[in-house]
Each structure stands twice: as structure tokens, then as C-alpha cells.
Write a protein that holds these residues in place. Structure first.
Motif, PDB file in Angstrom:
ATOM      1  N   LEU A  88      53.204  44.653  43.366  1.00 56.46           N
ATOM      2  CA  LEU A  88      52.225  45.666  42.966  1.00 56.46           C
ATOM      3  C   LEU A  88      51.481  45.204  41.717  1.00 56.46           C
ATOM      4  O   LEU A  88      50.267  45.353  41.599  1.00 56.46           O
ATOM      5  CB  LEU A  88      52.935  47.008  42.713  1.00 56.46           C
ATOM      6  CG  LEU A  88      52.027  48.147  42.237  1.00 56.46           C
ATOM      7  CD1 LEU A  88      50.897  48.415  43.231  1.00 56.46           C
ATOM      8  CD2 LEU A  88      52.844  49.417  42.002  1.00 56.46           C
ATOM      9  N   LEU A  89      52.234  44.603  40.780  1.00 58.78           N
ATOM     10  CA  LEU A  89      51.622  44.123  39.539  1.00 58.78           C
ATOM     11  C   LEU A  89      50.491  43.141  39.826  1.00 58.78           C
ATOM     12  O   LEU A  89      49.387  43.257  39.281  1.00 58.78           O
ATOM     13  CB  LEU A  89      52.699  43.462  38.660  1.00 58.78           C
ATOM     14  CG  LEU A  89      52.222  42.852  37.344  1.00 58.78           C
ATOM     15  CD1 LEU A  89      51.637  43.922  36.429  1.00 58.78           C
ATOM     16  CD2 LEU A  89      53.374  42.138  36.634  1.00 58.78           C
ATOM     17  N   SER A  90      50.747  42.169  40.687  1.00 64.13           N
ATOM     18  CA  SER A  90      49.697  41.172  40.935  1.00 64.13           C
ATOM     19  C   SER A  90      48.555  41.755  41.765  1.00 64.13           C
ATOM     20  O   SER A  90      47.410  41.343  41.615  1.00 64.13           O
ATOM     21  CB  SER A  90      50.274  39.913  41.587  1.00 64.13           C
ATOM     22  OG  SER A  90      50.933  40.214  42.791  1.00 64.13           O
ATOM     23  N   GLN A  91      48.846  42.747  42.617  1.00 64.20           N
ATOM     24  CA  GLN A  91      47.761  43.352  43.395  1.00 64.20           C
ATOM     25  C   GLN A  91      46.771  44.106  42.501  1.00 64.20           C
ATOM     26  O   GLN A  91      45.568  44.108  42.768  1.00 64.20           O
ATOM     27  CB  GLN A  91      48.324  44.290  44.478  1.00 64.20           C
ATOM     28  CG  GLN A  91      49.043  43.517  45.580  1.00 64.20           C
ATOM     29  CD  GLN A  91      49.395  44.353  46.796  1.00 64.20           C
ATOM     30  OE1 GLN A  91      49.211  45.563  46.801  1.00 64.20           O
ATOM     31  NE2 GLN A  91      49.912  43.700  47.823  1.00 64.20           N
ATOM     32  N   VAL A  92      47.298  44.753  41.452  1.00 67.22           N
ATOM     33  CA  VAL A  92      46.393  45.566  40.629  1.00 67.22           C
ATOM     34  C   VAL A  92      45.963  44.870  39.345  1.00 67.22           C
ATOM     35  O   VAL A  92      45.114  45.376  38.622  1.00 67.22           O
ATOM     36  CB  VAL A  92      47.013  46.939  40.261  1.00 67.22           C
ATOM     37  CG1 VAL A  92      47.321  47.731  41.522  1.00 67.22           C
ATOM     38  CG2 VAL A  92      48.245  46.780  39.383  1.00 67.22           C
ATOM     39  N   VAL A  98      53.711  44.514  52.235  1.00 65.67           N
ATOM     40  CA  VAL A  98      54.709  43.675  51.548  1.00 65.67           C
ATOM     41  C   VAL A  98      55.367  44.433  50.392  1.00 65.67           C
ATOM     42  O   VAL A  98      56.466  44.077  49.960  1.00 65.67           O
ATOM     43  CB  VAL A  98      54.131  42.342  51.019  1.00 65.67           C
ATOM     44  CG1 VAL A  98      53.425  41.562  52.126  1.00 65.67           C
ATOM     45  CG2 VAL A  98      53.190  42.557  49.852  1.00 65.67           C
ATOM     46  N   LEU A  99      54.712  45.490  49.912  1.00 73.20           N
ATOM     47  CA  LEU A  99      55.286  46.223  48.775  1.00 73.20           C
ATOM     48  C   LEU A  99      56.566  46.962  49.177  1.00 73.20           C
ATOM     49  O   LEU A  99      57.374  47.314  48.320  1.00 73.20           O
ATOM     50  CB  LEU A  99      54.257  47.211  48.209  1.00 73.20           C
ATOM     51  CG  LEU A  99      52.925  46.577  47.786  1.00 73.20           C
ATOM     52  CD1 LEU A  99      51.977  47.640  47.253  1.00 73.20           C
ATOM     53  CD2 LEU A  99      53.142  45.485  46.742  1.00 73.20           C
ATOM     54  N   ASN A 100      56.755  47.161  50.488  1.00 73.53           N
ATOM     55  CA  ASN A 100      57.967  47.856  50.942  1.00 73.53           C
ATOM     56  C   ASN A 100      59.236  47.057  50.678  1.00 73.53           C
ATOM     57  O   ASN A 100      60.328  47.621  50.663  1.00 73.53           O
ATOM     58  CB  ASN A 100      57.856  48.166  52.446  1.00 73.53           C
ATOM     59  CG  ASN A 100      56.704  49.111  52.730  1.00 73.53           C
ATOM     60  OD1 ASN A 100      56.386  49.984  51.921  1.00 73.53           O
ATOM     61  ND2 ASN A 100      56.050  48.938  53.882  1.00 73.53           N
ATOM     62  N   THR A 101      59.080  45.745  50.494  1.00 73.32           N
ATOM     63  CA  THR A 101      60.281  44.945  50.249  1.00 73.32           C
ATOM     64  C   THR A 101      60.547  44.741  48.755  1.00 73.32           C
ATOM     65  O   THR A 101      61.503  44.066  48.376  1.00 73.32           O
ATOM     66  CB  THR A 101      60.173  43.556  50.934  1.00 73.32           C
ATOM     67  OG1 THR A 101      58.976  42.915  50.484  1.00 73.32           O
ATOM     68  CG2 THR A 101      60.114  43.704  52.450  1.00 73.32           C
ATOM     69  N   ALA A 136      45.579  54.340  45.188  1.00 69.75           N
ATOM     70  CA  ALA A 136      45.897  53.983  43.801  1.00 69.75           C
ATOM     71  C   ALA A 136      45.598  52.514  43.527  1.00 69.75           C
ATOM     72  O   ALA A 136      45.064  52.150  42.472  1.00 69.75           O
ATOM     73  CB  ALA A 136      47.367  54.282  43.501  1.00 69.75           C
ATOM     74  N   ILE A 137      45.917  51.652  44.499  1.00 70.39           N
ATOM     75  CA  ILE A 137      45.662  50.221  44.314  1.00 70.39           C
ATOM     76  C   ILE A 137      44.157  49.955  44.299  1.00 70.39           C
ATOM     77  O   ILE A 137      43.649  49.212  43.454  1.00 70.39           O
ATOM     78  CB  ILE A 137      46.368  49.396  45.417  1.00 70.39           C
ATOM     79  CG1 ILE A 137      47.886  49.544  45.276  1.00 70.39           C
ATOM     80  CG2 ILE A 137      45.972  47.915  45.339  1.00 70.39           C
ATOM     81  CD1 ILE A 137      48.678  48.967  46.437  1.00 70.39           C
ATOM     82  N   ALA A 138      43.435  50.583  45.227  1.00 69.91           N
ATOM     83  CA  ALA A 138      41.982  50.368  45.283  1.00 69.91           C
ATOM     84  C   ALA A 138      41.310  50.864  44.006  1.00 69.91           C
ATOM     85  O   ALA A 138      40.423  50.194  43.456  1.00 69.91           O
ATOM     86  CB  ALA A 138      41.396  51.076  46.510  1.00 69.91           C
ATOM     87  N   THR A 139      41.734  52.026  43.500  1.00 70.36           N
ATOM     88  CA  THR A 139      41.154  52.548  42.250  1.00 70.36           C
ATOM     89  C   THR A 139      41.448  51.591  41.091  1.00 70.36           C
ATOM     90  O   THR A 139      40.588  51.332  40.244  1.00 70.36           O
ATOM     91  CB  THR A 139      41.715  53.950  41.943  1.00 70.36           C
ATOM     92  OG1 THR A 139      41.426  54.810  43.055  1.00 70.36           O
ATOM     93  CG2 THR A 139      41.096  54.532  40.687  1.00 70.36           C
ATOM     94  N   SER A 140      42.664  51.050  41.070  1.00 76.15           N
ATOM     95  CA  SER A 140      43.031  50.111  39.997  1.00 76.15           C
ATOM     96  C   SER A 140      42.207  48.834  40.080  1.00 76.15           C
ATOM     97  O   SER A 140      41.689  48.346  39.069  1.00 76.15           O
ATOM     98  CB  SER A 140      44.522  49.770  40.095  1.00 76.15           C
ATOM     99  OG  SER A 140      45.305  50.934  39.951  1.00 76.15           O
ATOM    100  N   CYS A 141      42.083  48.282  41.280  1.00 79.01           N
ATOM    101  CA  CYS A 141      41.294  47.048  41.450  1.00 79.01           C
ATOM    102  C   CYS A 141      39.840  47.301  41.051  1.00 79.01           C
ATOM    103  O   CYS A 141      39.214  46.474  40.391  1.00 79.01           O
ATOM    104  CB  CYS A 141      41.352  46.566  42.900  1.00 79.01           C
ATOM    105  SG  CYS A 141      42.944  45.861  43.373  1.00 79.01           S
ATOM    106  N   GLN A 142      39.299  48.455  41.473  1.00 78.47           N
ATOM    107  CA  GLN A 142      37.921  48.783  41.124  1.00 78.47           C
ATOM    108  C   GLN A 142      37.769  48.899  39.607  1.00 78.47           C
ATOM    109  O   GLN A 142      36.800  48.402  39.030  1.00 78.47           O
ATOM    110  CB  GLN A 142      37.510  50.103  41.790  1.00 78.47           C
ATOM    111  CG  GLN A 142      36.046  50.461  41.582  1.00 78.47           C
ATOM    112  CD  GLN A 142      35.110  49.501  42.309  1.00 78.47           C
ATOM    113  OE1 GLN A 142      35.167  49.357  43.533  1.00 78.47           O
ATOM    114  NE2 GLN A 142      34.233  48.821  41.570  1.00 78.47           N
ATOM    115  N   ALA A 143      38.752  49.540  38.960  1.00 78.47           N
ATOM    116  CA  ALA A 143      38.699  49.709  37.501  1.00 78.47           C
ATOM    117  C   ALA A 143      38.719  48.356  36.806  1.00 78.47           C
ATOM    118  O   ALA A 143      37.929  48.089  35.896  1.00 78.47           O
ATOM    119  CB  ALA A 143      39.879  50.561  37.033  1.00 78.47           C
ATOM    120  N   LYS A 144      39.609  47.479  37.262  1.00 82.72           N
ATOM    121  CA  LYS A 144      39.673  46.169  36.622  1.00 82.72           C
ATOM    122  C   LYS A 144      38.396  45.383  36.917  1.00 82.72           C
ATOM    123  O   LYS A 144      37.842  44.720  36.027  1.00 82.72           O
ATOM    124  CB  LYS A 144      40.894  45.380  37.079  1.00 82.72           C
ATOM    125  CG  LYS A 144      40.950  44.015  36.392  1.00 82.72           C
ATOM    126  CD  LYS A 144      42.312  43.457  36.180  1.00 82.72           C
ATOM    127  CE  LYS A 144      42.213  42.158  35.386  1.00 82.72           C
ATOM    128  NZ  LYS A 144      43.475  41.450  35.272  1.00 82.72           N
TER     129      LYS A 144
END
Lengths: 375, 375
Positions: free
Chosen positions: A139-143, A177-180, A225-233
């Protein structure tokens, strides 16, 4: 801020001739070959991964590439921060050259931040730059690290002190992949998600307060949440690609956080990066309140939310002995965000109102830290 | 094309936010501190040099920096191509970080192409880029490698296969230092000067035919020739910074030249780069004549001029045994200018009329080389 279905999201990062797309959603590793072959001309690829991630996802990725006519080699490195070294960089470059990866061929980072940072660096220097695709698996690297183009390795002088800015050609954030991930690892990544709300998106922070359980359990809220974070960054990076101003806001919580990581000798059993950021963000809000910049209620609200999701929020939650406040101050001063000797901090005027303060008196930081450590 | 006085010349390279100046003239090392301190904010510098050049010019450079309030450290590496390695890169980065060089501080390359390429690479990756000043000390580096931003190191797979594009902030081409070069080294650099005429400046080539003795003896003609060369390279680089098209013209004579360098195992006693380029340029003109693209008279004129200045122009002038034509073809195909397997050559329609040909049949090259080797 809500989304009713579970479909894929696309965040475009408009950086001129370095523009690229981030795809976010389930099943992307299985479709990687198709997504890459429609965007990149070369028919060769080299995958860089670590032994843990590779055991889970290397085969499906290789299959997908092969289906779309891309011939791939791979290299699997030991997991962990030590892999971000000149030695690994040399090794990865050698593999890429041995495989005759040319300028229009693709280097794929399959893994978390360590693999992404190392691989992006290698892809940017082999033949002075070949194509680069990120498949972040935490999750860290995705966002965070897969957006923005920062790449690099560590040296004995500190973390990320050698590297380049190298924007990827494509990011595939496969949410399956985040499920693991372990609960602890997911939570650590979540600290960075919350950070985007605290920087300048008070509505997003409030949405997280109400929806964090759905984000943790997966599905549409997680993708949102991930899409909002990526957009913010992406918004911050587009405004300041080379980190001369506004981009520093992304360091909210990181100056205290890095010092705590150094204080635990980067021992992930005691503290991982996201946990340091969680404590650091609470400290940044408390310190801002102490300087009468923000209300103590805001600091309490930040602490309550991070605590609710299970993140540490206080220095004394870190297991084991910590070194002196002098050590922490030294780590803060060594941080590469220090310019010309002055202390630069990201402070805040309240939830979603952070700003860059570049003349924070060291004496204030020292007495604040002393006070916090006694609690 | 003539200049009546001995004063300094300035060539501006207009690359947007990466724009920089090249100063060309006598006594620039002694004035380096002043030129740097008016352009760069930081008060620290690190000088990277080799043991030969350092012995001659490190002290005067350090003195000049000190006079202008710039505190400097230095590292001196062994001279020669072997210094362009991952090992040296790691060492230089370590010295820069140890000296706490920050983003607005300066890394200075004091030396020829090897030092410039290695140092530019290190300066571009430490803290993801610090300020970079080139002080090229050979004719070759003054007219070639110090303009254009290509930096890099060698690996076991070939030369310059790992590196970045990193434009300097300033280039100081001190023409006094050329007086200490050997005749052979000066001539080798001169091959690249002549190249700019052959690419697209027939008038400059003619001027060189008439004035080469003055260029060799120093003074205004030398400064003029260097400034014209830097301007010519700058024009090409501005049109095509990342080498996607027009910039390939700078490789005139280099495909054959690199193959001959490989054939002599980069043994500088047998062949140095500029000598390979000299033979390569003659071959490129002869090959173009053989393909009925240019007149044989032009090839003869090129050969006559390069011979007059004392450069080798024929393969059989290279001392010692050479490997098979098959080996040469393999070296040509390995060259990083090969795209997707096709042979790319810079050919010409006459003096100053070169062009990129990207579908040259290997069979033509083989029979041409076989023929030339028999002579």
C-alpha cells in the motif's frame, strides 16, 4: 468522495513529455502484458523483484508478458532496505545490459518501495534511460513511492542520498496484491494515505475517519482511497517536479519520523516507516499547537484517528530504549531537507492546512521533544 | 571566421532552465572562483581530477576558489579509461557526501573526458543532483565531451552504457592548459574539431585547411576553432538534447572509429579515440563514395587534410595485428547506436553534407572493409 462500484481507476500525471498513467484496480498483474504492449514499442522486458514478492507474483507476470509477445528476464533480490545499495545497483545494471535491454524496452519494478527505488534508478541510467514500469505491491508504494519519480539508493551517509528523478512510463497498482499484506504493513501504508488528507484535503481526512474500515477490508473504498492519494501526490509533483518548494509538504510527519527511524536503527521489528510517519504526524500537529499555530483539538483528532486504525501515535509506544534527545536532534539536522543549516519543518494551521516553515528554532524542538518523551 | 585578437569567447547553450555558458580563453583556471561564485550560491565545492592533471592545476584552482570564499575538497583518481567504473563512481559519491556537498554546492570536473564523464554522473546522482562545473583540460574534452550533457561510466558490456544526461552549470575551457598536451593528444582532439566542419560547416572545414597551423600553435585561431566547435555542438544538442535524431550526426566517423578502438582493445599506445575518429571519418567519406552518394574527390580532400595535420587516415597505419572483419562487424553491431538490429551509419553527400542512414546493408560494409584492409 464515495464510489459505488469496484471498477478500475486511472490517474493521469501530466508532466509534459514525461506524462504517464497510474492504473488502480484488481487483476492488473494478469493484464500487465496488454497494458505495456499498447504503450511501449520494445518487445523485451526485465523484471526486478524481491524473493518474497517474486515467489507470489513473478510467474503470473511473466505469463502475462509472454501472452502479449514480450520476452522477459528477471532478477530476484533479497528483501529489505539493505538491497538499496551500490552493489545491487551494479548487479541490476549488469542484468539489464546482459539481456540487451535497449531504449524502447521495459524494465519492470515488481515490489515495494525498495525495489521501486532501486529499479527506477537502474532503468534511468542504463543506456542513459530505458522504459520503466512500476508494479507496486505494498500500500505504501502504491500511494507514495510509485508516484513522483524519486529513485535512489542508500549509502553509509544516509538514506536515498544517491539517485535521480526518473518518472515511470506506467504504474500498475494491482489492489488484489494488498490482500496478502500483513495487517501491520497495510496500516503502515495507511499512514501515508491519511497524510494526504492532513496536507490539504480536510474532506478526504473526514471521509477516511468515516470509511477507514471499508478501506482496510478492500473493494471500492480501498480503490477510492488509493486513487485519491495518487491524485493528491500527482498534483503536488506536477506543481513542483524537482522538489524546490511545494513538494516539501509531502514530508509532513517525516522529519520527526525519520529521526525516530534512525533512533531505532531502521530495525523494522521496532518501527517501520509508516509507523514513524504516524507518530511524526501527531508530533507535527502537537508541535504546531505548542507554537500556537493550530488548535490542540486538531492534534487530538489526528491522534484519535491514527490510534483507531491501530497505528502508534506516541514516542513511548516504540519498543526498547531510545537514544538521547540530542541524538534525535542530530538526526533531524542531518536530514537532507535541511538547507544551509536552518531547521525546516512541515507545520500546520489545522486539519488539511499544512505549510513549510523553514526557520524553526532548534531550542523549541528540543524542549518539545523532551516534554513528549517524559509522557 | 577569423579573429584578430586573443580575447575570451563565450558560447551560450540555450537549454531552457538547463541553459549554461561555455567560456573559452586563457587564464580561466585562475579566475574559476570568481566565475563560479557569481553564478552559484553554495560556498562549498569538491574537485574531482586525475593524478596527472591534478599535479599541474589542482593548486591554482584551489587557490582561486579560496580567494573567492569557496571552501573546497578534492579527490584525485588514476588517469585512464579504467577510472570510468562503478567503483570510482561509488568512491566519488562517498567523497561528495562526506564533504556534505548540498544541492547548491559545486562539483568540479578538472580533467579530460574520463574525469568529466565520471564526475558529471556523480554530480547528477548525489542528492539527486548538485551543481556541476566542467573544467576540461584536453582539446578533445573542450570541443566534445564538455558540451552536451552526456555523462557515464563503462561496464564489461561496453563503453558509456551506464550514465545520465546532466548539463553542467558552467564550462571553463582554459586554452592555456592545452600548451602542456603532447602533439599526439592535441592532434587527436583536432579530429573532432574537423568533424564539425565535415558534418555541416564546409566553410569551417575550408578555414581549417588554411589555418590549421595557427590552431596548433595557439592564440586567436585556436580560441576561434574551439569556440566554433563548441557552438556547432551546442546547436546540435539544443535541437536534440536527448539524442533521438539530429544529434546522431555527431557520430560521424564514430561507428568505424569505435570498432577500431575495440579491435585494438582500447590500447592507447596503438590508437586513441581521436585517431579512430580520424580514420573513421575518412572511411565514412570513402564508403559514401562507394555507395555513389558523394564524390571520391571529397574523400580524398578529407584524407589529405587529416594527413597534413599528422593524423592517421588508413586502417593499416594502426600498429600491430588487427582481428578479423567479422570481429569489426560484431563491434559495429554492438554499438549502442544500433536500433532494433539495423545498421545505422552517418554517411555524407560531400564536405559538410553528412546525414543519418539507418538501413545500411551489412554486406556492403563487409566488402568495403575487406577491400580497405587489403590496401
Amino acid at each position: 468522495m464515495t464510489s459505488s462500484d469496484n471498477t478500475e481507476r486511472l490517474v493521469h500525471v501530466p508532466l509534459g513529455e514525461r506524462a504517464y498513467d497510474i492504473l488502480i484496480g484488481p487483476g492488473l498483474i494478469g493484464r500487465a502484458g496488454g497494458e505495456i504492449s499498447t504503450r511501449i514499442k520494445g518487445r523485451k522486458a526485465a523484471i526486478v523483484t524481491d524473493e518474497h514478492v517474486g515467489a507470489l507474483y513473478l510467474d503470473p507476470l511473466m505469463d502475462s508478458l509472454q501472452t502479449d509477445g514480450i520476452e522477459a528476464v528477471s532478477i530476484s533480490l533479497p528483501p529489505g532496505e539493505k538491497t538499496k545499495s551500490f552493489d545491487s545497483l551494479t548487479k541490476v545494471c549488469d542484468v539489464l545490459l546482459e539481456a540487451r535491454i535497449e531504449r524502447n524496452d521495459t524494465v519492470i519494478a515488481l515490489g515495494g518501495g525498495v525495489i521501486g527505488d532501486l529499479t527506477g534508478f537502474a532503468a534511468g541510467i542504463v543506456r542513459r534511460g530505458v522504459r520503466f514500469v512500476q508494479i507496486p505491491t505494498s500500500l505504501l508504494s502504491q500511494v507514495d513511492s510509485s508516484v513522483g519519480g524519486k529513485t535512489g539508493i542508500n549509502t553509509r551517509h544516509g538514506k536515498n542520498l544517491v539517485g535521480i528523478f526518473n518518472q515511470p512510463d506506467l504504474v500498475l497498482a494491482d489492489t488484489d496484491v494488498l490482500n496478502t499484506l500483513s495487517e501491520r504493513e497495510f496500516r503502515a501504508g495507511y499512514a501515508e494515505v491519511a497524510k494526504y488528507g492532513l496536507i490539504d484535503k480536510p474532506d478526504f481526512f473526514e471521509w477516511l475517519e468515516n470509511n477507514w474500515k471499508e478501506v482496510f477490508s478492500g473493494g471500492a473504498a480501498r480503490i477510492e482511497a488509493i486513487a485519491t492519494s495518487c491524485q493528491a501526490k500527482a498534483d503536488v509533483v506536477v506543481a513542483d517536479e524537482r522538489e524546490n518548494g511545494r513538494r516539501a509538504l509531502l514530508n509532513l510527519g517525516h522529519t520527526f519520523g525519520h529521526a525516530l527511524e534512525a533512533a531505532t536503527e531502521y530495525d523494522s521489528r521496532r518501527l517501520v516507516h509508516g509507523e514513524g510517519v504516524s507518530i511524526g504526524m501527531v508530533l507535527a500537529h502537537q508541535f504546531s499547537a505548542r507554537l500556537n499555530l493550530a488548535s490542540p483539538d486538531d492534534a487530538a483528532r489526528v491522534e484519535a484517528h491514527l490510534k483507531a486504525v491501530g497505528l502508534p501515535t506516541r514516542i513511548d509506544e516504540i519498543p526498547g530504549e531510545l537514544p538521547s534527545t540530542e541524538f534525535l536532534m542530530d538526526a533531524i539536522a542531518q536530514d537532507k531537507k535541511v538547507k544551509g543549516g536552518k531547521l525546516t519543518f512541515i507545520l500546520t494551521r489545522g486539519i488539511g492546512q499544512s505549510f513549510v516553515a523553514d526557520d524553526v528554532p532548534a531550542s523549541e524542538v528540543i524542549s518539545f521533544l523532551e516534554e513528549k518523551r517524559k509522557k
